[in-house]
Design a protein around this motif. Sequence first.
Motif, short mmCIF file in Angstrom:
data_model
loop_
_atom_site.label_atom_id
_atom_site.label_comp_id
_atom_site.label_asym_id
_atom_site.label_seq_id
_atom_site.Cartn_x
_atom_site.Cartn_y
_atom_site.Cartn_z
N HIS A 184 0.84 -1.18 0.00
CA HIS A 184 0.00 0.00 0.00
C HIS A 184 0.88 1.23 0.00
N ASN A 185 0.61 2.15 -0.89
CA ASN A 185 1.43 3.35 -1.03
C ASN A 185 0.73 4.54 -0.38
N ASP A 186 1.31 5.05 0.73
CA ASP A 186 0.74 6.20 1.42
C ASP A 186 1.36 7.51 0.97
N MET A 187 2.21 7.45 -0.03
CA MET A 187 2.88 8.65 -0.51
C MET A 187 1.88 9.53 -1.26
N CYS A 188 1.78 10.80 -0.85
CA CYS A 188 0.90 11.76 -1.50
C CYS A 188 1.74 12.73 -2.32
N THR A 189 1.23 13.09 -3.46
CA THR A 189 1.90 14.13 -4.23
C THR A 189 1.45 15.49 -3.70
N PHE A 190 2.18 16.49 -4.10
CA PHE A 190 1.84 17.85 -3.71
C PHE A 190 0.40 18.17 -4.11
N ASN A 191 0.03 17.82 -5.34
CA ASN A 191 -1.33 18.09 -5.81
C ASN A 191 -2.37 17.29 -5.04
N ASP A 192 -2.03 16.08 -4.60
CA ASP A 192 -2.95 15.29 -3.77
C ASP A 192 -3.24 16.01 -2.46
N ILE A 193 -2.22 16.56 -1.85
CA ILE A 193 -2.38 17.27 -0.57
C ILE A 193 -3.25 18.50 -0.76
N ILE A 194 -3.02 19.23 -1.83
CA ILE A 194 -3.84 20.42 -2.13
C ILE A 194 -5.30 20.00 -2.29
N ARG A 195 -5.53 18.97 -3.06
CA ARG A 195 -6.89 18.49 -3.33
C ARG A 195 -7.55 17.96 -2.05
N LYS A 196 -6.85 17.15 -1.29
CA LYS A 196 -7.43 16.54 -0.08
C LYS A 196 -7.78 17.59 0.97
N ASN A 197 -7.04 18.69 0.99
CA ASN A 197 -7.29 19.75 1.97
C ASN A 197 -8.14 20.89 1.42
N ASN A 198 -8.64 20.69 0.20
CA ASN A 198 -9.50 21.70 -0.45
C ASN A 198 -8.86 23.08 -0.45
N LEU A 199 -7.57 23.13 -0.75
CA LEU A 199 -6.88 24.41 -0.79
C LEU A 199 -7.10 25.10 -2.12
N VAL A 200 -7.10 26.42 -2.08
CA VAL A 200 -7.22 27.22 -3.29
C VAL A 200 -6.00 28.12 -3.40
N GLU A 201 -5.58 28.37 -4.62
CA GLU A 201 -4.40 29.19 -4.85
C GLU A 201 -4.76 30.67 -4.77
N LEU A 202 -3.91 31.43 -4.09
CA LEU A 202 -4.02 32.88 -4.10
C LEU A 202 -3.15 33.39 -5.24
N PRO A 203 -3.72 34.12 -6.18
CA PRO A 203 -2.91 34.58 -7.31
C PRO A 203 -1.93 35.68 -6.90
N LEU A 204 -0.82 35.71 -7.57
CA LEU A 204 0.20 36.74 -7.36
C LEU A 204 -0.21 37.98 -8.13
N LYS A 205 -0.30 39.11 -7.46
CA LYS A 205 -0.70 40.36 -8.09
C LYS A 205 0.54 41.20 -8.41
N GLY A 206 0.59 41.72 -9.62
CA GLY A 206 1.65 42.66 -9.95
C GLY A 206 2.76 42.10 -10.83
N ARG A 207 2.87 40.80 -10.92
CA ARG A 207 3.85 40.19 -11.82
C ARG A 207 3.50 38.73 -12.06
#
Length: 60
Positions: free
Chosen positions: A1-24
């Motif tokens: 059993h593989n418990d390794m999560c990718t970065f995107n898996d962690i974002i998805r599992k925690n329902n995180l949203v990206e804050l956009p960078l303003k100005g550049r």
Amino acid sequence: HNDMCTFNDIIRKNNLVELPLKGRLYTWSNMQQNPLLEQLDWFFTSLHWTLAYPNTLVKP
């Protein structure tokens, strides 16, 4: 059993949203005459935070 999560898996599992960078578009440059430009820094938050603080933004 593989418990390794990718970065995107962690974002998805925690329902995180990206804050956009303003100005550049990029956060890093190699400062050459023909520069290599990359976005190395990413900022995430919860939907709860975004709703509670809708004016939150990321500035370079």
